[in-house]
Scaffold this motif. Structure first.
Motif, PDB file in Angstrom:
ATOM      1  N   PRO A   1       0.840  -1.208   0.000  1.00 61.66           N
ATOM      2  CA  PRO A   1       0.000   0.000   0.000  1.00 61.66           C
ATOM      3  C   PRO A   1       0.870   1.251   0.000  1.00 61.66           C
ATOM      4  N   GLY A   2       0.462   2.243  -0.751  1.00 60.55           N
ATOM      5  CA  GLY A   2       1.211   3.488  -0.819  1.00 60.55           C
ATOM      6  C   GLY A   2       2.353   3.450  -1.811  1.00 60.55           C
ATOM      7  N   ALA A   3       2.637   2.302  -2.394  1.00 57.68           N
ATOM      8  CA  ALA A   3       3.719   2.171  -3.369  1.00 57.68           C
ATOM      9  C   ALA A   3       3.268   2.725  -4.720  1.00 57.68           C
ATOM     10  N   PRO A   4       4.208   2.913  -5.646  1.00 58.99           N
ATOM     11  CA  PRO A   4       3.824   3.369  -6.990  1.00 58.99           C
ATOM     12  C   PRO A   4       2.882   2.389  -7.694  1.00 58.99           C
ATOM     13  N   VAL A   5       2.202   2.868  -8.716  1.00 58.33           N
ATOM     14  CA  VAL A   5       1.207   2.082  -9.441  1.00 58.33           C
ATOM     15  C   VAL A   5       1.778   0.744  -9.912  1.00 58.33           C
ATOM     16  N   ALA A   6       2.967   0.738 -10.489  1.00 53.14           N
ATOM     17  CA  ALA A   6       3.545  -0.506 -11.012  1.00 53.14           C
ATOM     18  C   ALA A   6       3.751  -1.522  -9.900  1.00 53.14           C
ATOM     19  N   GLU A   7       4.241  -1.084  -8.763  1.00 50.59           N
ATOM     20  CA  GLU A   7       4.473  -2.005  -7.642  1.00 50.59           C
ATOM     21  C   GLU A   7       3.154  -2.535  -7.089  1.00 50.59           C
ATOM     22  N   GLN A   8       2.156  -1.664  -6.977  1.00 56.70           N
ATOM     23  CA  GLN A   8       0.842  -2.130  -6.510  1.00 56.70           C
ATOM     24  C   GLN A   8       0.238  -3.110  -7.507  1.00 56.70           C
ATOM     25  N   THR A   9       0.369  -2.840  -8.799  1.00 55.25           N
ATOM     26  CA  THR A   9      -0.165  -3.750  -9.811  1.00 55.25           C
ATOM     27  C   THR A   9       0.517  -5.114  -9.730  1.00 55.25           C
ATOM     28  N   THR A  10       1.827  -5.125  -9.568  1.00 57.95           N
ATOM     29  CA  THR A  10       2.580  -6.377  -9.427  1.00 57.95           C
ATOM     30  C   THR A  10       2.081  -7.163  -8.228  1.00 57.95           C
ATOM     31  N   ASP A  11       1.877  -6.491  -7.111  1.00 60.98           N
ATOM     32  CA  ASP A  11       1.375  -7.130  -5.896  1.00 60.98           C
ATOM     33  C   ASP A  11      -0.017  -7.722  -6.143  1.00 60.98           C
ATOM     34  N   ILE A  12      -0.878  -6.953  -6.763  1.00 57.75           N
ATOM     35  CA  ILE A  12      -2.251  -7.395  -7.018  1.00 57.75           C
ATOM     36  C   ILE A  12      -2.274  -8.614  -7.940  1.00 57.75           C
TER      37      ILE A  12
END
Length: 116
Positions: A33-44
């Protein structure tokens, strides 16, 4: 017809299997949470892989995807991760819209439906 629920909580299940289909809840980046869009997308997308595996399917059987972005300016960044993840030749129908998400630390939310 049987219904199988995965990771059942008091408000919702994380996935439901019924009629040969798997439906996921909207998935947000709980590990980033709070990370850049690419990192959040990778996590998701990693989490979606886990949910699909728990039901006996995988991303090659995706039927639909709905993506919500807190800011459409992150569209290209999200697509860079999505395009590397999705199975070539097995891309689902997809919608992507800008909307306010449940909490400000989330910039992306993704929900998918897949065949078993």
């Amino acid at each position: 017809m049987s219904i199988q629920r995965i990771e059942v909580g008091p408000r919702m299940s994380q996935a439901v299997v019924c009629g040969g289909l798997v439906y996921t809840a909207g998935v947000v980046a709980l590990r980033a949470p709070g990370a850049p869009v690419a990192e959040q997308t990778t996590d998701i997308l990693g989490r979606i892989d886990e949910l699909l595996a728990a039901t006996g399917t995988d991303k090659t059987k995706l039927l639909t995807a709905t993506i919500w972005l807190a800011d459409i300016a992150g569209f290209a960044e999200m697509n860079g991760v999505w395009d590397a993840w999705v199975a070539p030749g097995n891309t689902p129908v997809r919608a992507c819209v800008e909307t306010r998400l449940a909490a400000p630390q989330f910039t992306v939310e993704i929900q998918v439906t897949a065949a078993l």
